[in-house]
Write a protein that holds these residues in place. Structure first.
Motif, PDB file in Angstrom:
ATOM      1  N   TYR A   1       0.880  -1.179   0.000  1.00 23.76           N
ATOM      2  CA  TYR A   1       0.000   0.000   0.000  1.00 23.76           C
ATOM      3  C   TYR A   1       0.912   1.223   0.000  1.00 23.76           C
ATOM      4  O   TYR A   1       1.453   1.607   1.051  1.00 23.76           O
ATOM      5  N   VAL A   2       1.153   1.755  -1.204  1.00 25.33           N
ATOM      6  CA  VAL A   2       2.183   2.786  -1.351  1.00 25.33           C
ATOM      7  C   VAL A   2       1.690   4.000  -2.156  1.00 25.33           C
ATOM      8  O   VAL A   2       2.318   4.412  -3.139  1.00 25.33           O
ATOM      9  N   PRO A   3       0.552   4.610  -1.746  1.00 25.31           N
ATOM     10  CA  PRO A   3       0.041   5.743  -2.526  1.00 25.31           C
ATOM     11  C   PRO A   3       0.926   6.978  -2.433  1.00 25.31           C
ATOM     12  O   PRO A   3       0.782   7.885  -3.251  1.00 25.31           O
TER      13      PRO A   3
ATOM     14  N   PRO B   1       7.069  -0.016  -3.870  1.00 21.87           N
ATOM     15  CA  PRO B   1       6.663  -1.260  -3.212  1.00 21.87           C
ATOM     16  C   PRO B   1       7.859  -2.079  -2.711  1.00 21.87           C
ATOM     17  O   PRO B   1       8.894  -2.162  -3.380  1.00 21.87           O
ATOM     18  N   VAL B   2       7.677  -2.643  -1.537  1.00 22.36           N
ATOM     19  CA  VAL B   2       8.682  -3.530  -0.937  1.00 22.36           C
ATOM     20  C   VAL B   2       7.962  -4.805  -0.507  1.00 22.36           C
ATOM     21  O   VAL B   2       6.818  -4.766  -0.030  1.00 22.36           O
ATOM     22  N   GLY B   3       8.633  -5.934  -0.704  1.00 23.11           N
ATOM     23  CA  GLY B   3       8.085  -7.209  -0.231  1.00 23.11           C
ATOM     24  C   GLY B   3       9.169  -7.981   0.492  1.00 23.11           C
ATOM     25  O   GLY B   3      10.359  -7.873   0.150  1.00 23.11           O
TER      26      GLY B   3
ATOM     27  N   CYS C   1       4.453  -6.803   3.185  1.00 20.36           N
ATOM     28  CA  CYS C   1       4.722  -5.676   2.283  1.00 20.36           C
ATOM     29  C   CYS C   1       4.701  -4.386   3.096  1.00 20.36           C
ATOM     30  O   CYS C   1       4.268  -4.385   4.262  1.00 20.36           O
ATOM     31  N   ASN C   2       5.149  -3.302   2.470  1.00 19.38           N
ATOM     32  CA  ASN C   2       5.060  -2.025   3.188  1.00 19.38           C
ATOM     33  C   ASN C   2       3.636  -1.482   3.127  1.00 19.38           C
ATOM     34  O   ASN C   2       2.910  -1.660   2.141  1.00 19.38           O
ATOM     35  N   VAL C   3       3.258  -0.841   4.224  1.00 20.11           N
ATOM     36  CA  VAL C   3       1.914  -0.280   4.370  1.00 20.11           C
ATOM     37  C   VAL C   3       2.077   1.164   4.829  1.00 20.11           C
ATOM     38  O   VAL C   3       2.530   1.413   5.953  1.00 20.11           O
ATOM     39  N   GLU C   4       1.752   2.094   3.920  1.00 23.81           N
ATOM     40  CA  GLU C   4       1.960   3.513   4.212  1.00 23.81           C
ATOM     41  C   GLU C   4       0.724   4.145   4.843  1.00 23.81           C
ATOM     42  O   GLU C   4      -0.343   3.528   4.934  1.00 23.81           O
ATOM     43  N   ASN C   5       0.910   5.403   5.276  1.00 19.39           N
ATOM     44  CA  ASN C   5      -0.176   6.135   5.913  1.00 19.39           C
ATOM     45  C   ASN C   5      -0.024   7.616   5.582  1.00 19.39           C
ATOM     46  O   ASN C   5       1.112   8.095   5.413  1.00 19.39           O
TER      47      ASN C   5
ATOM     48  N   CYS D   1       7.377  -0.869   7.222  1.00 18.79           N
ATOM     49  CA  CYS D   1       8.159  -1.427   6.119  1.00 18.79           C
ATOM     50  C   CYS D   1       7.779  -2.887   5.845  1.00 18.79           C
ATOM     51  O   CYS D   1       7.268  -3.584   6.738  1.00 18.79           O
ATOM     52  N   GLY D   2       8.092  -3.340   4.653  1.00 23.75           N
ATOM     53  CA  GLY D   2       7.791  -4.717   4.267  1.00 23.75           C
ATOM     54  C   GLY D   2       8.456  -5.757   5.166  1.00 23.75           C
ATOM     55  O   GLY D   2       7.832  -6.755   5.549  1.00 23.75           O
ATOM     56  N   GLU D   3       9.720  -5.521   5.501  1.00 23.13           N
ATOM     57  CA  GLU D   3      10.455  -6.479   6.336  1.00 23.13           C
ATOM     58  C   GLU D   3       9.792  -6.621   7.704  1.00 23.13           C
ATOM     59  O   GLU D   3       9.597  -7.720   8.212  1.00 23.13           O
ATOM     60  N   ARG D   4       9.471  -5.452   8.303  1.00 21.34           N
ATOM     61  CA  ARG D   4       8.870  -5.499   9.634  1.00 21.34           C
ATOM     62  C   ARG D   4       7.469  -6.089   9.588  1.00 21.34           C
ATOM     63  O   ARG D   4       7.054  -6.782  10.511  1.00 21.34           O
TER      64      ARG D   4
ATOM     65  N   VAL E   1      17.983  -4.104  -3.149  1.00 27.66           N
ATOM     66  CA  VAL E   1      17.534  -3.072  -2.205  1.00 27.66           C
ATOM     67  C   VAL E   1      18.355  -3.083  -0.911  1.00 27.66           C
ATOM     68  O   VAL E   1      18.774  -4.149  -0.442  1.00 27.66           O
ATOM     69  N   SER E   2      18.542  -1.901  -0.350  1.00 28.90           N
ATOM     70  CA  SER E   2      19.256  -1.778   0.921  1.00 28.90           C
ATOM     71  C   SER E   2      18.236  -1.512   2.021  1.00 28.90           C
ATOM     72  O   SER E   2      17.573  -0.472   2.016  1.00 28.90           O
ATOM     73  N   PRO E   3      18.055  -2.426   2.966  1.00 33.89           N
ATOM     74  CA  PRO E   3      17.019  -2.242   3.989  1.00 33.89           C
ATOM     75  C   PRO E   3      17.318  -1.078   4.931  1.00 33.89           C
ATOM     76  O   PRO E   3      18.480  -0.774   5.204  1.00 33.89           O
ATOM     77  N   CYS E   4      16.269  -0.441   5.421  1.00 40.16           N
ATOM     78  CA  CYS E   4      16.441   0.728   6.285  1.00 40.16           C
ATOM     79  C   CYS E   4      16.982   0.316   7.653  1.00 40.16           C
ATOM     80  O   CYS E   4      16.958  -0.856   8.046  1.00 40.16           O
TER      81      CYS E   4
ATOM     82  N   ALA F   1      15.839   0.886  10.673  1.00 39.75           N
ATOM     83  CA  ALA F   1      14.859   0.329  11.612  1.00 39.75           C
ATOM     84  C   ALA F   1      14.677  -1.168  11.373  1.00 39.75           C
ATOM     85  O   ALA F   1      14.627  -1.970  12.310  1.00 39.75           O
ATOM     86  N   CYS F   2      14.605  -1.548  10.099  1.00 36.36           N
ATOM     87  CA  CYS F   2      14.403  -2.974   9.789  1.00 36.36           C
ATOM     88  C   CYS F   2      15.653  -3.786  10.112  1.00 36.36           C
ATOM     89  O   CYS F   2      15.554  -4.940  10.544  1.00 36.36           O
ATOM     90  N   ARG F   3      16.830  -3.193   9.946  1.00 34.34           N
ATOM     91  CA  ARG F   3      18.063  -3.902  10.342  1.00 34.34           C
ATOM     92  C   ARG F   3      18.053  -4.164  11.845  1.00 34.34           C
ATOM     93  O   ARG F   3      18.448  -5.236  12.313  1.00 34.34           O
TER      94      ARG F   3
HETATM   95  N1  THU Z   1      10.614   0.741   2.937  1.00 33.94           N
HETATM   96  C1  THU Z   1      10.522  -0.582   3.268  1.00 33.94           C
HETATM   97  O1  THU Z   1       9.441  -1.180   3.207  1.00 33.94           O
HETATM   98  N2  THU Z   1      11.640  -1.212   3.683  1.00 33.94           N
HETATM   99  C2  THU Z   1      12.877  -0.643   3.748  1.00 33.94           C
HETATM  100  O2  THU Z   1      13.822  -1.258   4.215  1.00 33.94           O
HETATM  101  C3  THU Z   1      13.079   0.701   3.227  1.00 33.94           C
HETATM  102  C4  THU Z   1      11.839   1.501   3.025  1.00 33.94           C
HETATM  103  C5  THU Z   1       9.409   1.434   2.486  1.00 33.94           C
HETATM  104  C6  THU Z   1       8.869   2.457   3.442  1.00 33.94           C
HETATM  105  C7  THU Z   1       8.073   3.345   2.501  1.00 33.94           C
HETATM  106  O3  THU Z   1       6.792   2.763   2.314  1.00 33.94           O
HETATM  107  C8  THU Z   1       8.816   3.252   1.185  1.00 33.94           C
HETATM  108  O4  THU Z   1       9.649   2.108   1.276  1.00 33.94           O
HETATM  109  C9  THU Z   1       9.671   4.469   0.873  1.00 33.94           C
HETATM  110  O5  THU Z   1      10.502   4.781   1.942  1.00 33.94           O
END
Ligand code: THU
Length: 129
Positions: A18-20, A25-27, A41-45, A53-56, A83-86, A88-90
């Protein structure tokens, strides 16, 4: 499970993102120590900071179903390079995965880069003593 299966699951679940706002998109697909697989998947707001994030999402789905030990994760992002994970997810991976756990990072065209949780977040904060 074959790593290629985790890769294809991570790519597939990104279609549910959900990435409006970011249109990024991340999975992710995680393998538990005892062989169960969870995806997320990532779920935005509209309040951007509430984005998950998708990982979390994948890790928290597993933990909430009673699985706390993981051996592997695959992460797909709509990126040119794997992709390089953020950060917070690390940190969340460091909480639940051994430092040697395999992490497969995936680009938009399916290129992969294999690393570990420990390499992504060395000297992590995991022990309060
Ligand atoms: N995002 C992830 O889902 N995982 C990451 O590790 C990096 C960022 C998402 C968050 C947001 O929905 C979008 O990517 C752009 O930052």
């Amino acid at each position: 499970m074959e790593p290629t299966n985790l890769v294809s699951l991570a790519m597939e679940v990104s279609k549910n993102a959900y990435v409006p706002y970011s249109h990024f998109p991340v999975g992710a697909a995680v393998l538990t120590k005892d062989g169960h697989v969870f995806t997320g998947c990532n779920v935005e707001n509209a309040s951007f900071g509430l984005t998950n994030c998708g990982e979390r999402t994948a890790i928290f789905k597993a933990v909430s179903e009673g699985y706390q030990e993981f051996s592997e994760i695959a992460i797909f992002g709509n990126t040119n390079e794997p992709v390089s994970p953020c950060g917070a997810c690390r940190q969340v991976m460091a909480e639940f995965f051994p430092s040697t756990a395999k992490v497969t990072l995936i680009s938009k065209d399916g290129q992969t880069r294999v690393t570990t949780v420990g390499d992504l977040l060395p000297y992590s904060f995991t022990d309060l003593t």
